[in-house]
Design a protein around this motif. Structure first.
Motif, PDB file in Angstrom:
ATOM      1  N   ALA A 100       0.827  -1.211   0.000  1.00 37.31           N
ATOM      2  CA  ALA A 100       0.000   0.000   0.000  1.00 37.31           C
ATOM      3  C   ALA A 100       0.858   1.257   0.000  1.00 37.31           C
ATOM      4  N   VAL A 101       1.935   1.277   0.773  1.00 34.42           N
ATOM      5  CA  VAL A 101       2.797   2.467   0.828  1.00 34.42           C
ATOM      6  C   VAL A 101       3.544   2.651  -0.484  1.00 34.42           C
ATOM      7  N   VAL A 102       4.012   1.574  -1.092  1.00 36.15           N
ATOM      8  CA  VAL A 102       4.686   1.684  -2.397  1.00 36.15           C
ATOM      9  C   VAL A 102       3.740   2.251  -3.440  1.00 36.15           C
ATOM     10  N   ARG A 103       2.488   1.809  -3.428  1.00 37.10           N
ATOM     11  CA  ARG A 103       1.503   2.325  -4.371  1.00 37.10           C
ATOM     12  C   ARG A 103       1.238   3.814  -4.135  1.00 37.10           C
ATOM     13  N   GLU A 104       1.169   4.228  -2.879  1.00 41.42           N
ATOM     14  CA  GLU A 104       0.920   5.634  -2.591  1.00 41.42           C
ATOM     15  C   GLU A 104       2.139   6.500  -2.938  1.00 41.42           C
ATOM     16  N   LEU A 105       3.329   5.985  -2.734  1.00 46.69           N
ATOM     17  CA  LEU A 105       4.528   6.756  -3.074  1.00 46.69           C
ATOM     18  C   LEU A 105       4.638   7.025  -4.568  1.00 46.69           C
ATOM     19  N   ALA A 106       4.027   6.170  -5.385  1.00 42.72           N
ATOM     20  CA  ALA A 106       4.076   6.356  -6.840  1.00 42.72           C
ATOM     21  C   ALA A 106       3.002   7.284  -7.374  1.00 42.72           C
ATOM     22  N   ARG A 107       2.113   7.769  -6.532  1.00 42.96           N
ATOM     23  CA  ARG A 107       1.044   8.657  -7.001  1.00 42.96           C
ATOM     24  C   ARG A 107       1.595  10.050  -7.286  1.00 42.96           C
ATOM     25  N   ASP A 108       0.865  10.755  -8.154  1.00 44.75           N
ATOM     26  CA  ASP A 108       1.349  12.052  -8.630  1.00 44.75           C
ATOM     27  C   ASP A 108       1.444  13.083  -7.517  1.00 44.75           C
ATOM     28  N   HIS A 109       0.436  13.146  -6.636  1.00 38.69           N
ATOM     29  CA  HIS A 109       0.451  14.196  -5.623  1.00 38.69           C
ATOM     30  C   HIS A 109       1.584  13.978  -4.621  1.00 38.69           C
ATOM     31  N   VAL A 110       1.946  12.711  -4.367  1.00 36.27           N
ATOM     32  CA  VAL A 110       3.069  12.447  -3.470  1.00 36.27           C
ATOM     33  C   VAL A 110       4.381  12.811  -4.154  1.00 36.27           C
ATOM     34  N   THR A 111       4.506  12.473  -5.439  1.00 36.85           N
ATOM     35  CA  THR A 111       5.719  12.844  -6.181  1.00 36.85           C
ATOM     36  C   THR A 111       5.878  14.357  -6.244  1.00 36.85           C
ATOM     37  N   ALA A 121       4.677  16.554  -4.078  1.00 31.30           N
ATOM     38  CA  ALA A 121       5.015  17.046  -2.744  1.00 31.30           C
ATOM     39  C   ALA A 121       6.497  16.830  -2.433  1.00 31.30           C
ATOM     40  N   ARG A 122       7.025  15.686  -2.812  1.00 32.36           N
ATOM     41  CA  ARG A 122       8.447  15.425  -2.575  1.00 32.36           C
ATOM     42  C   ARG A 122       9.317  16.312  -3.451  1.00 32.36           C
ATOM     43  N   ALA A 123       8.856  16.624  -4.664  1.00 31.32           N
ATOM     44  CA  ALA A 123       9.629  17.514  -5.543  1.00 31.32           C
ATOM     45  C   ALA A 123       9.650  18.943  -5.012  1.00 31.32           C
ATOM     46  N   ARG A 124       8.600  19.352  -4.297  1.00 30.42           N
ATOM     47  CA  ARG A 124       8.572  20.699  -3.722  1.00 30.42           C
ATOM     48  C   ARG A 124       9.422  20.811  -2.470  1.00 30.42           C
ATOM     49  N   GLY A 125      10.017  19.707  -2.036  1.00 32.16           N
ATOM     50  CA  GLY A 125      10.878  19.746  -0.866  1.00 32.16           C
ATOM     51  C   GLY A 125      10.161  19.497   0.443  1.00 32.16           C
ATOM     52  N   VAL A 126       8.949  18.929   0.383  1.00 32.02           N
ATOM     53  CA  VAL A 126       8.241  18.610   1.622  1.00 32.02           C
ATOM     54  C   VAL A 126       9.015  17.518   2.368  1.00 32.02           C
ATOM     55  N   GLY A 127       9.125  17.668   3.668  1.00 32.22           N
ATOM     56  CA  GLY A 127       9.893  16.737   4.473  1.00 32.22           C
ATOM     57  C   GLY A 127       9.346  15.325   4.423  1.00 32.22           C
ATOM     58  N   PRO A 128      10.207  14.321   4.612  1.00 29.34           N
ATOM     59  CA  PRO A 128       9.749  12.922   4.558  1.00 29.34           C
ATOM     60  C   PRO A 128       8.678  12.605   5.597  1.00 29.34           C
ATOM     61  N   ARG A 129       8.791  13.195   6.793  1.00 27.99           N
ATOM     62  CA  ARG A 129       7.792  12.910   7.823  1.00 27.99           C
ATOM     63  C   ARG A 129       6.423  13.453   7.433  1.00 27.99           C
ATOM     64  N   THR A 130       6.408  14.663   6.862  1.00 27.08           N
ATOM     65  CA  THR A 130       5.133  15.243   6.419  1.00 27.08           C
ATOM     66  C   THR A 130       4.540  14.442   5.278  1.00 27.08           C
ATOM     67  N   VAL A 131       5.386  14.037   4.340  1.00 29.08           N
ATOM     68  CA  VAL A 131       4.908  13.214   3.231  1.00 29.08           C
ATOM     69  C   VAL A 131       4.317  11.904   3.743  1.00 29.08           C
ATOM     70  N   LEU A 132       4.972  11.309   4.734  1.00 28.91           N
ATOM     71  CA  LEU A 132       4.512  10.024   5.254  1.00 28.91           C
ATOM     72  C   LEU A 132       3.159  10.147   5.940  1.00 28.91           C
ATOM     73  N   PHE A 133       3.042  11.099   6.886  1.00 29.59           N
ATOM     74  CA  PHE A 133       1.831  11.161   7.701  1.00 29.59           C
ATOM     75  C   PHE A 133       0.693  11.905   7.013  1.00 29.59           C
ATOM     76  N   ARG A 134       1.000  12.864   6.152  1.00 28.05           N
ATOM     77  CA  ARG A 134      -0.074  13.674   5.565  1.00 28.05           C
ATOM     78  C   ARG A 134      -0.568  13.128   4.238  1.00 28.05           C
ATOM     79  N   TYR A 135       0.293  12.437   3.503  1.00 24.50           N
ATOM     80  CA  TYR A 135      -0.087  11.986   2.165  1.00 24.50           C
ATOM     81  C   TYR A 135      -0.132  10.461   2.047  1.00 24.50           C
ATOM     82  N   VAL A 136       0.936   9.801   2.482  1.00 27.26           N
ATOM     83  CA  VAL A 136       1.079   8.375   2.202  1.00 27.26           C
ATOM     84  C   VAL A 136       0.182   7.529   3.098  1.00 27.26           C
ATOM     85  N   LEU A 137       0.285   7.727   4.409  1.00 26.64           N
ATOM     86  CA  LEU A 137      -0.460   6.864   5.328  1.00 26.64           C
ATOM     87  C   LEU A 137      -1.967   7.053   5.207  1.00 26.64           C
ATOM     88  N   ARG A 138      -2.420   8.238   4.879  1.00 22.90           N
ATOM     89  CA  ARG A 138      -3.864   8.452   4.714  1.00 22.90           C
ATOM     90  C   ARG A 138      -4.407   7.637   3.557  1.00 22.90           C
TER      91      ARG A 138
END
Length: 342
Positions: free
Chosen positions: A223-234, A236-253
């Motif tokens: 599930a996490v691998v699938r979410e990491l490949a989504r456009d909005h997560v990519t 967010a990571r390209a904008r420099g959002v921190g890994p913790r924010t990406v994990l809890f705000r985008y991926v885990l939800r």
């Protein structure tokens, strides 16, 4: 003169948000479906036990005391001389009145026989489920963030080892190391209650949790691998959002829904796996009671235990179904649009 801004509407309360996420009709349909499923399961359990070979009355009386008069008395006392449908009707009617019947083997109330044993099994399953969550979810997230790296391979290898190891083998290994060699925890028994009960249940809970930890690990990683490949997560990571924010705000939800559904299945497997674990650690739970009741064909006890386990499994799946719309707004039932006024 400028007009004042419109008043800001108050934020909806908790009850309103729950009502929007879980409409009463949706909840009623789920409850009705669970009730029908339990009714079908009760009929299936009763029919399978009737098809099993052997005579409960003859098993109870033994070879010496099985006279025709004694057999007729036992069968009449427990409705065993009546047609199957009539027996099921008696049992279902008593069940609706919360009367689980009387044990054929011991003569005591089935509810009394289940009492402390059911509590012990629920405590063991709860601790085992917590162990599986505490190990499987973080390791699954770690493996997903280190996909195709040595860490990912090591974590998945650990999951394969725990999944392929029988519960009795891992239980005996934990007893030898943690109880006999190190003396950290008791080797067997249920304890006297309170903290002593908790100390006695640590090793059985770890054994039970390790048996299913790999399932949660695999589900979480996928599930996490699938979410990491989504456009909005990519993005967010390209904008420099921190890994913790990406994990809890985008991926885990986004990964919460499939993981929740998988956790309900894991809980069902834990309930089935308690028989072996309780036998290894000499715990007086539902597992040994079920084995003894099947051996002596104690039908009321077997039916009660099987229906109790089926009820817990159905309630776990019902809780997962009701939790999914709360976790993901996309799964919520849209509100009906009002008809246009004529």
């Amino acid at each position: 003169m400028s007009t004042p801004p419109p008043p800001v509407p108050p934020a909806p309360g908790v009850a309103a948000r729950l009502g929007a996420a879980l409409p009463p009709r949706y909840v009623a349909r789920r409850l009705a479906g669970t009730a029908v499923l339990l009714l079908v399961l009760s009929a299936a359990v009763f029919a399978l036990l009737q098809l099993a070979p052997g005579d409960p009355a003859r098993t109870l009386l033994g070879a010496r005391g099985a006279t025709p008069e004694a057999l007729a008395e036992v069968r009449a006392r427990h409705h065993l001389d009546q047609p199957v449908l009539v027996q099921y009707g008696h049992w279902l009617g008593d069940l609706l009145r919360l009367d689980l019947g009387t044990s054929i083997r011991t003569g005591e109330s089935v509810a009394s026989a289940l009492g402390d044993r059911a509590l012990l099994t629920c405590q063991l399953v709860g601790l085992g489920f917590a162990t599986a969550l505490l190990l499987g979810l973080p390791l699954g997230v770690l493996a997903a963030f280190r996909e195709r790296r040595p860490t990912d391979r090591a974590v998945q290898g650990l999951g394969v080892v725990t999944l392929s190891t029988p519960a009795f083998a891992s239980g005996l290994a934990l007893i030898y190391v943690c109880a006999l060699m190190l003396g950290w925890f008791p080797a067997y028994g249920a304890g006297e209650g309170g903290l002593d009960r908790l100390r006695h249940l640590v090793l059985p809970a770890v054994t039970l949790g390790l048996a299913v930890m790999a399932v949660l690990l695999k589900l979480t990683r996928a599930a996490v691998v699938r979410e990491l490949a989504r456009d909005h997560v990519t993005f967010a990571r390209a904008r420099g959002v921190g890994p913790r924010t990406v994990l809890f705000r985008y991926v885990l939800r986004g990964a919460a829904v499939p993981v929740t559904a998988g956790a309900a299945l894991v809980l069902a497997y834990l309930l089935a796996g308690t028989v072996m674990v309780e036998t290894v650690f000499a715990l007086p739970g539902l597992g040994p009671l079920l084995v003894d009741s099947i051996t002596f064909r104690d039908l009321p006890v077997v039916q009660a235990v099987a229906l109790a386990v089926a009820t817990l499994v159905c309630l776990a799946n019902l809780a997962a179904d009701l939790a999914q719309p709360l976790l993901d707004p996309r799964l919520r039932t849209p509100a009906p649009t009002p008809k246009a006024a004529r």
